[in-house]
Write a protein that holds these residues in place. Structure first.
Motif, PDB file in Angstrom:
ATOM      1  N   HIS A  31      46.018  56.435  54.990  1.00 35.75           N
ATOM      2  CA  HIS A  31      46.327  57.613  54.191  1.00 35.75           C
ATOM      3  C   HIS A  31      47.706  57.444  53.566  1.00 35.75           C
TER       4      HIS A  31
ATOM      5  N   HIS B  82      43.851  57.717  49.305  1.00 36.37           N
ATOM      6  CA  HIS B  82      43.162  56.768  50.173  1.00 36.37           C
ATOM      7  C   HIS B  82      43.597  55.360  49.757  1.00 36.37           C
TER       8      HIS B  82
ATOM      9  N   LEU C 166      36.732  58.057  55.282  1.00 35.62           N
ATOM     10  CA  LEU C 166      37.745  58.734  54.483  1.00 35.62           C
ATOM     11  C   LEU C 166      38.045  60.123  55.040  1.00 35.62           C
TER      12      LEU C 166
ATOM     13  N   ASP D 102      41.632  61.601  56.319  1.00 27.63           N
ATOM     14  CA  ASP D 102      42.150  62.881  55.833  1.00 27.63           C
ATOM     15  C   ASP D 102      42.484  63.823  56.987  1.00 27.63           C
TER      16      ASP D 102
ATOM     17  N   GLY E 214      36.669  57.279  46.989  1.00 24.27           N
ATOM     18  CA  GLY E 214      37.849  57.894  47.564  1.00 24.27           C
ATOM     19  C   GLY E 214      38.759  58.495  46.506  1.00 24.27           C
TER      20      GLY E 214
END
Length: 310
Positions: A287, A168, A144, A148, A164
């Protein structure tokens, strides 16, 4: 909600593009290179951004530039705002895979690489020859964060994942049942394997986690029965496992799709596990900034279609 057009009109919205680069790169020089301006111009824009937000945004530390708490809080809103602007601008622009030129960064394990990538690469060379891929090993503990930081466009992860946040995005590609794989001649057993032999034989364990003591779902299932297994070898590389099993009196519990392929090639035996194991999902992640990117959405659809064919 009404837009304050008077005050908004006083702001150079290009600054948001430069702010996104600064927050991502944490370097005036690198941010300038990203947006194609000189270092002095980026330094000037950083000064304007500091005045606009009333915050230093980037400060110097022993390990380079650091984000202030205010800057860290701005990362996702700024990226989401830019993605929405891009979506509005590109909404009416059709994506043509036959002429598109783009490189996608994919994070996936070697097991998913061999299951999905051959067919995906073949399809791209046929219908989208300008699309290229860079593949990276996926680490679920960092996945994650990598999304990001915009270090990956797409990722495919096995098993449970951290909760998340809303940005996400995820979609289940497939679920995988487990089978046991072993060399019947080396181990002296034939399918189906008994629980007694399952515990007696040493195991090979695949894990991407760099922990000193690694446990898998098999250990959790055996715990419920008051039993333990011996792990002879732990490896992060799924594709070496069949060759290890072919040469030694050991057993591995792995996904059925890959096991079926390798058992046929190497003359190995398959058996249902003698313990109850839940099916393991393979999840596609990205994302939310790329939700409305036409090329990204098209690629996600290609991956989903290929996974369905598995």
């Amino acid at each position: 909600m009404a837009i304050d057009t008077v005050n908004l009109g006083r702001i150079d919205l290009n600054l948001l593009v430069h702010l996104d680069a600064l927050l991502t790169e944490r370097s005036v020089t690198k941010a300038a290179a990203c947006v194609g301006i000189g270092q002095s111009a980026m330094s000037h824009n950083l000064a304007r951004l500091r005045e606009l937000f009333g915050d230093e945004l980037l400060t110097r530390g022993a390990d380079g530039m650091r984000l202030t708490p205010r800057a860290a809080a701005l990362r996702e809103p700024v990226r989401s705002a830019l993605a929405q602007v891009e979506a509005v601008v590109l909404r009416d622009q059709a994506f043509d895979p036959a002429t598109a030129v783009r490189t996608f960064r994919l994070g996936l394990s070697d097991s998913m690489e061999i299951l999905i990538m051959p067919a995906l690469l073949a399809r791209m060379r046929q219908i989208a020859p300008g699309v290229h891929f860079r593949l990276y090993n996926v680490d679920s503990s960092r996945l994650l964060d990598d999304l990001d930081a915009d270090e990956l466009d797409l990722a495919v992860a096995h098993g449970p994942l951290p909760q998340g946040q809303l940005h996400h995005k995820r979609r289940t590609l497939l679920t995988e049942r487990f089978v046991c794989m072993f060399n019947a001649e080396k181990t002296g057993i034939t399918p189906p394997i008994s629980l007694e032999d399952y515990v007696r034989l040493p195991h090979v364990l695949t894990s991407l986690r760099p922990a000193r003591s690694v446990r898998g779902i098999v250990d959790e299932a055996l715990d419920k029965l008051g039993l333990q297994r011996t792990v002879a070898l732990t490896t992060p590389r799924f594709l070496t496992v069949p060759h290890l099993v072919a040469q030694a009196p050991v057993i591995v519990t792995m996904g059925a799709r890959l096991a079926t392929r390798f058992s046929a090639e190497l003359g190995l035996s398959l058996s249902p596990p003698p313990v109850e194991l839940s099916e393991m999902p393979a999840t596609l992640l990205w994302h939310a900034s790329y939700d409305h990117d036409p090329a990204h959405a098209w690629l996600r659809n290609q991956v989903v279609q290929l996974a369905a064919e598995l």
